[in-house]
Design a protein around this motif. Sequence first.
Motif, PDB file in Angstrom:
ATOM      1  N   THR A  14       0.826  -1.214   0.000  1.00  0.00           N
ATOM      2  CA  THR A  14       0.000   0.000   0.000  1.00  0.00           C
ATOM      3  C   THR A  14       0.858   1.261   0.000  1.00  0.00           C
ATOM      4  O   THR A  14       0.351   2.349  -0.214  1.00  0.00           O
ATOM      5  N   HIS A 153     -13.700   7.365  -2.587  1.00  0.00           N
ATOM      6  CA  HIS A 153     -15.008   6.701  -2.473  1.00  0.00           C
ATOM      7  C   HIS A 153     -15.206   5.641  -3.553  1.00  0.00           C
ATOM      8  O   HIS A 153     -16.276   5.520  -4.126  1.00  0.00           O
ATOM      9  N   LYS A 154     -14.151   4.937  -3.841  1.00  0.00           N
ATOM     10  CA  LYS A 154     -14.193   3.930  -4.895  1.00  0.00           C
ATOM     11  C   LYS A 154     -13.661   2.605  -4.392  1.00  0.00           C
ATOM     12  O   LYS A 154     -12.802   2.575  -3.518  1.00  0.00           O
ATOM     13  N   GLU A 155     -14.160   1.524  -4.963  1.00  0.00           N
ATOM     14  CA  GLU A 155     -13.570   0.192  -4.875  1.00  0.00           C
ATOM     15  C   GLU A 155     -13.617  -0.469  -3.503  1.00  0.00           C
ATOM     16  O   GLU A 155     -13.222  -1.612  -3.345  1.00  0.00           O
ATOM     17  N   PHE A 156     -14.064   0.253  -2.473  1.00  0.00           N
ATOM     18  CA  PHE A 156     -14.156  -0.347  -1.137  1.00  0.00           C
ATOM     19  C   PHE A 156     -15.579  -0.298  -0.590  1.00  0.00           C
ATOM     20  O   PHE A 156     -15.795  -0.497   0.595  1.00  0.00           O
TER      21      PHE A 156
END
Length: 388
Positions: A14, A153-156
């Motif tokens: 990460t 605010h994407k992909e999780f």
Amino acid sequence: MNIQQIDDQFIANTYHRFPIQIVRGNGAELFDKDGKRYIDLGSGIAVNTFGVGDESWKSAVISQLNKVQHTSNYYYTEPCAKLAEMLCDRTGMKKVFFSNSGAEANECAIKAARRYAFLKYGDESHHNIITLKNSFHGRTITTLSATGQDAFHKEFGPFTPGFIYTEPENIEQLKQLVSQYQCTAIMLEVIQGEGGVCQLSQEYINAIKKLAKEKQLLIIVDEVQTGNGRTGKLYGYMHYGLQPDIISTAKGLAGGLPIGATLLGEKVQNALGYGTHGSTFGGNPISCAAAVNILSRIDEALMEQVQKKSNYIKKELSYIKGVVEISGLGLMLGIKTNKPADKIIMNCMEKGVLILSAKDKLRLLPPLNISFSLLEEAITILKEEILR
Ligand SMILES: *Cc1c(COP(=O)(O)O)cnc(C)c1O
């Protein structure tokens, strides 16, 4: 395998690390595994308030380490109680909840605001919290939700509902959203750190104060980065004549050990009841003893020094060709340059100066007690690299 190879293989990927391995430090100087020296203008992202290995801080930590390192929150300990008392004395807040990070401090702030609304209205109708676009509030699912940037605010998903985003400085939009949604609070950073060291205006804060009063909204100030002397006052909101209802802080509070603190004002002091929140590590005696040491040293004299160093940096950089804009307060400064920030950061690193970025800007967060001679040395190199 060397450390870099082991790390690359076994650490979740990460982080995009710089290719240097830090082995030790002294004040605002860090040394890598080959003995190369760096002047640190980042403080581990505003965490090492008094740099590395500060003697007074170290003896506070070691002294507590020799007594007890952890007890759980079933028992009383002195450092935790003392720190809470100090925080309340210096902010006018009433109660403190301790956790271990900025995100957790914000989670608690959000829970306190929601439960305050629940107790007030008897249901969850007024659960919404207004946050600002370009803000940053953390990496948990809920604090990502609070963060007003679409990129987070994407992909999780699904993300926690109940956050409404408003454009900073747009008072009309804020008014409109506050009447459209049933809200419990407005949450903000007075200087958006990760967002690019963007400072809110006094006028906008005044409008928030007025609106919060009219609509009975809580004001939550995220002081995770701006807190603990970083901006030249103990907390960033203190520049604005604002009294928040909830303050969250973390990063620099314990000078290099993990801690989060959520400060609850008069209205919300009893919003969290027995059993409604908790943290196994929260209020850790070593972290709290470290924070007592740090907080007791953030005084007028230190704040004057921070202001002097801030003025020096601004003055030195303001006349450099290639500097477009300098933002921020105290020793939390953003520098917009003509050349890409990444390039300047890499070149400075080669020359032995560590600098951070925030969005497309350079970001300076040096230890508050960095000596003038080290600061001069680092700023001279930075100026050369901006000009080059
Ligand atoms: C760093 C930061 C956070 C998150 O803190 P962590 O300790 O990484 O969870 C939250 N809010 C602000 C303003 C921050 O700068």
